[in-house]
Design a protein around this motif. Structure first.
Motif, PDB file in Angstrom:
ATOM      1  N   MET A 137      63.764  32.996  44.907  1.00 14.70           N
ATOM      2  CA  MET A 137      62.782  33.288  45.800  1.00 14.70           C
ATOM      3  C   MET A 137      62.301  34.569  45.703  1.00 14.70           C
ATOM      4  O   MET A 137      61.165  34.703  45.696  1.00 14.70           O
ATOM      5  N   GLN A 138      63.206  35.714  45.309  1.00 13.82           N
ATOM      6  CA  GLN A 138      62.606  36.850  44.876  1.00 13.82           C
ATOM      7  C   GLN A 138      61.662  36.914  43.663  1.00 13.82           C
ATOM      8  O   GLN A 138      60.919  37.556  43.386  1.00 13.82           O
ATOM      9  N   LYS A 139      62.144  36.110  42.755  1.00 14.65           N
ATOM     10  CA  LYS A 139      61.484  35.985  41.450  1.00 14.65           C
ATOM     11  C   LYS A 139      59.993  35.341  41.803  1.00 14.65           C
ATOM     12  O   LYS A 139      59.030  35.666  41.176  1.00 14.65           O
ATOM     13  N   TRP A 140      59.985  34.402  42.637  1.00 13.97           N
ATOM     14  CA  TRP A 140      58.557  33.803  42.995  1.00 13.97           C
ATOM     15  C   TRP A 140      57.729  34.950  43.800  1.00 13.97           C
ATOM     16  O   TRP A 140      56.816  34.856  43.654  1.00 13.97           O
ATOM     17  N   ALA A 141      58.476  35.501  44.680  1.00 14.14           N
ATOM     18  CA  ALA A 141      57.763  36.389  45.469  1.00 14.14           C
ATOM     19  C   ALA A 141      57.165  37.439  44.472  1.00 14.14           C
ATOM     20  O   ALA A 141      55.967  38.229  44.973  1.00 14.14           O
ATOM     21  N   ARG A 142      57.906  37.984  43.332  1.00 10.79           N
ATOM     22  CA  ARG A 142      57.109  38.949  42.493  1.00 10.79           C
ATOM     23  C   ARG A 142      55.804  38.436  41.971  1.00 10.79           C
ATOM     24  O   ARG A 142      54.919  39.371  41.759  1.00 10.79           O
ATOM     25  N   ALA A 143      55.912  37.362  41.772  1.00  8.36           N
ATOM     26  CA  ALA A 143      54.561  36.656  41.317  1.00  8.36           C
ATOM     27  C   ALA A 143      53.467  36.645  42.235  1.00  8.36           C
ATOM     28  O   ALA A 143      52.232  36.779  41.766  1.00  8.36           O
ATOM     29  N   PHE A 144      53.723  36.882  43.545  1.00  8.94           N
ATOM     30  CA  PHE A 144      52.722  36.684  44.794  1.00  8.94           C
ATOM     31  C   PHE A 144      52.640  38.203  45.376  1.00  8.94           C
ATOM     32  O   PHE A 144      51.617  38.427  46.348  1.00  8.94           O
ATOM     33  N   ASN A 145      53.428  39.244  44.815  1.00  8.45           N
ATOM     34  CA  ASN A 145      53.295  40.460  45.699  1.00  8.45           C
ATOM     35  C   ASN A 145      52.041  41.070  45.593  1.00  8.45           C
ATOM     36  O   ASN A 145      51.622  41.173  44.205  1.00  8.45           O
ATOM     37  N   TYR A 146      51.611  41.863  46.511  1.00  9.30           N
ATOM     38  CA  TYR A 146      50.610  42.580  46.176  1.00  9.30           C
ATOM     39  C   TYR A 146      50.758  43.781  45.373  1.00  9.30           C
ATOM     40  O   TYR A 146      51.879  44.332  45.419  1.00  9.30           O
ATOM     41  N   SER A 147      49.988  44.345  44.806  1.00 14.14           N
ATOM     42  CA  SER A 147      50.199  45.537  44.234  1.00 14.14           C
ATOM     43  C   SER A 147      48.832  46.694  44.301  1.00 14.14           C
ATOM     44  O   SER A 147      47.874  46.162  44.881  1.00 14.14           O
ATOM     45  N   ASP A 148      49.039  47.794  43.988  1.00 17.60           N
ATOM     46  CA  ASP A 148      47.944  48.819  44.351  1.00 17.60           C
ATOM     47  C   ASP A 148      47.089  48.915  43.222  1.00 17.60           C
ATOM     48  O   ASP A 148      46.046  49.315  43.098  1.00 17.60           O
ATOM     49  N   GLU A 149      47.367  48.080  42.084  1.00 20.70           N
ATOM     50  CA  GLU A 149      46.429  47.960  40.806  1.00 20.70           C
ATOM     51  C   GLU A 149      45.693  46.627  40.675  1.00 20.70           C
ATOM     52  O   GLU A 149      44.654  46.860  40.120  1.00 20.70           O
ATOM     53  N   THR A 150      45.811  45.724  41.444  1.00 19.28           N
ATOM     54  CA  THR A 150      44.842  44.415  41.320  1.00 19.28           C
ATOM     55  C   THR A 150      45.185  43.804  42.699  1.00 19.28           C
ATOM     56  O   THR A 150      46.469  43.657  42.977  1.00 19.28           O
ATOM     57  N   PRO A 151      44.186  43.167  43.071  1.00 15.36           N
ATOM     58  CA  PRO A 151      44.241  42.099  44.155  1.00 15.36           C
ATOM     59  C   PRO A 151      44.795  40.812  43.951  1.00 15.36           C
ATOM     60  O   PRO A 151      45.282  40.155  44.890  1.00 15.36           O
ATOM     61  N   MET A 152      44.882  40.360  42.874  1.00 14.27           N
ATOM     62  CA  MET A 152      45.566  39.144  42.399  1.00 14.27           C
ATOM     63  C   MET A 152      46.507  39.207  41.330  1.00 14.27           C
ATOM     64  O   MET A 152      46.122  39.642  40.066  1.00 14.27           O
ATOM     65  N   PRO A 153      47.827  38.711  41.579  1.00 10.98           N
ATOM     66  CA  PRO A 153      48.744  38.961  40.180  1.00 10.98           C
ATOM     67  C   PRO A 153      48.287  38.402  39.151  1.00 10.98           C
ATOM     68  O   PRO A 153      47.637  37.321  38.960  1.00 10.98           O
ATOM     69  N   GLY A 154      48.405  39.196  37.884  1.00  5.06           N
ATOM     70  CA  GLY A 154      47.786  38.410  36.622  1.00  5.06           C
ATOM     71  C   GLY A 154      46.414  38.775  36.292  1.00  5.06           C
ATOM     72  O   GLY A 154      46.184  38.333  35.067  1.00  5.06           O
ATOM     73  N   ILE A 155      45.779  39.302  36.872  1.00  8.67           N
ATOM     74  CA  ILE A 155      44.104  39.255  36.750  1.00  8.67           C
ATOM     75  C   ILE A 155      43.959  40.995  37.068  1.00  8.67           C
ATOM     76  O   ILE A 155      43.985  41.086  38.069  1.00  8.67           O
ATOM     77  N   PRO A 156      43.807  41.676  36.017  1.00 11.76           N
ATOM     78  CA  PRO A 156      43.600  42.940  36.140  1.00 11.76           C
ATOM     79  C   PRO A 156      42.009  43.206  36.712  1.00 11.76           C
ATOM     80  O   PRO A 156      41.105  42.260  36.515  1.00 11.76           O
ATOM     81  N   PRO A 157      41.723  44.163  37.340  1.00 12.97           N
ATOM     82  CA  PRO A 157      40.422  44.390  37.971  1.00 12.97           C
ATOM     83  C   PRO A 157      39.336  44.356  37.144  1.00 12.97           C
ATOM     84  O   PRO A 157      38.289  43.871  37.473  1.00 12.97           O
ATOM     85  N   GLU A 158      39.431  44.947  35.883  1.00 11.58           N
ATOM     86  CA  GLU A 158      38.331  44.651  34.907  1.00 11.58           C
ATOM     87  C   GLU A 158      38.024  43.330  34.342  1.00 11.58           C
ATOM     88  O   GLU A 158      36.762  42.971  34.407  1.00 11.58           O
ATOM     89  N   ASP A 159      38.875  42.471  34.704  1.00  5.18           N
ATOM     90  CA  ASP A 159      38.600  40.975  34.557  1.00  5.18           C
ATOM     91  C   ASP A 159      37.690  40.344  35.642  1.00  5.18           C
ATOM     92  O   ASP A 159      36.894  39.334  35.243  1.00  5.18           O
ATOM     93  N   PHE A 160      37.649  40.926  36.857  1.00  5.84           N
ATOM     94  CA  PHE A 160      37.039  40.466  37.926  1.00  5.84           C
ATOM     95  C   PHE A 160      35.285  40.742  37.379  1.00  5.84           C
ATOM     96  O   PHE A 160      34.420  39.801  37.816  1.00  5.84           O
ATOM     97  N   ALA A 161      34.920  41.884  36.837  1.00  3.62           N
ATOM     98  CA  ALA A 161      33.593  42.248  36.484  1.00  3.62           C
ATOM     99  C   ALA A 161      33.157  40.964  35.529  1.00  3.62           C
ATOM    100  O   ALA A 161      31.879  40.989  35.181  1.00  3.62           O
ATOM    101  N   LYS A 162      34.004  40.395  34.666  1.00  4.98           N
ATOM    102  CA  LYS A 162      33.435  39.609  33.683  1.00  4.98           C
ATOM    103  C   LYS A 162      33.111  38.032  34.223  1.00  4.98           C
ATOM    104  O   LYS A 162      32.432  37.312  33.673  1.00  4.98           O
ATOM    105  N   LEU A 163      33.328  38.094  35.491  1.00  2.38           N
ATOM    106  CA  LEU A 163      32.988  36.786  36.221  1.00  2.38           C
ATOM    107  C   LEU A 163      31.679  37.141  36.916  1.00  2.38           C
ATOM    108  O   LEU A 163      31.259  37.474  37.994  1.00  2.38           O
TER     109      LEU A 163
END
Length: 138
Positions: free
Chosen positions: A36-62
């Motif tokens: 459960m903790q492993k899964w939670a790390r995949a969904f935890n919010y961070s101060d670096e990006t709003p979505m796990p695995g997608i750096p903010p600069e990638d949003f600008a490419k959309l």
């Protein structure tokens, strides 16, 4: 594991398939917690990006037009701050208020045994259809 199996969050699944309770009860509690903790790390919010695995600069490419809906103020699973952050990062985002009340997600997540009163977690999502159609018409 008895306490885990008795949690309201498992009630809907156990109601549909009672064998799930037995599966939960057979789990090693330490291993269950680790998974459960492993899964939670995949969904935890961070101060670096709003979505796990997608750096903010990638949003600008959309660069295509995107329709996004603001999360409810009290929605702990899909925070308002996250939806607003994503909308700011997308260069061509139309950001709308959702057409249901603030407690919608909490209500359907809190009362999983109330199946007679609802048809599912997303039963009111057709309410966004007019906004989606308006967005698609440009």
């Amino acid at each position: 594991m008895e306490a885990v199996a008795d949690l309201p969050s498992w009630a809907d699944q156990i109601a549909r398939n009672p064998r799930i309770r037995d599966i939960l009860l057979r789990q090693d509690s330490d291993e269950f917690i680790a998974v459960m903790q492993k899964w939670a790390r995949a969904f935890n919010y961070s101060d670096e990006t709003p979505m796990p695995g997608i750096p903010p600069e990638d949003f600008a490419k959309l660069t295509m037009p995107v329709l996004a809906f603001r999360s409810g103020k009290s929605d702990m699973a899909h925070t308002r701050a996250t939806s607003e952050w994503v909308a700011r990062l997308l260069p061509d985002c139309t950001f709308k208020e959702r057409p249901w009340g603030d407690q919608e997600w909490n209500y359907v997540s809190t009362f999983p045994n109330d199946l007679a009163a609802r048809r599912g977690r997303f039963e009111r999502w057709p309410l966004i259809a007019p906004m989606v159609l308006e967005f698609l018409r440009g």
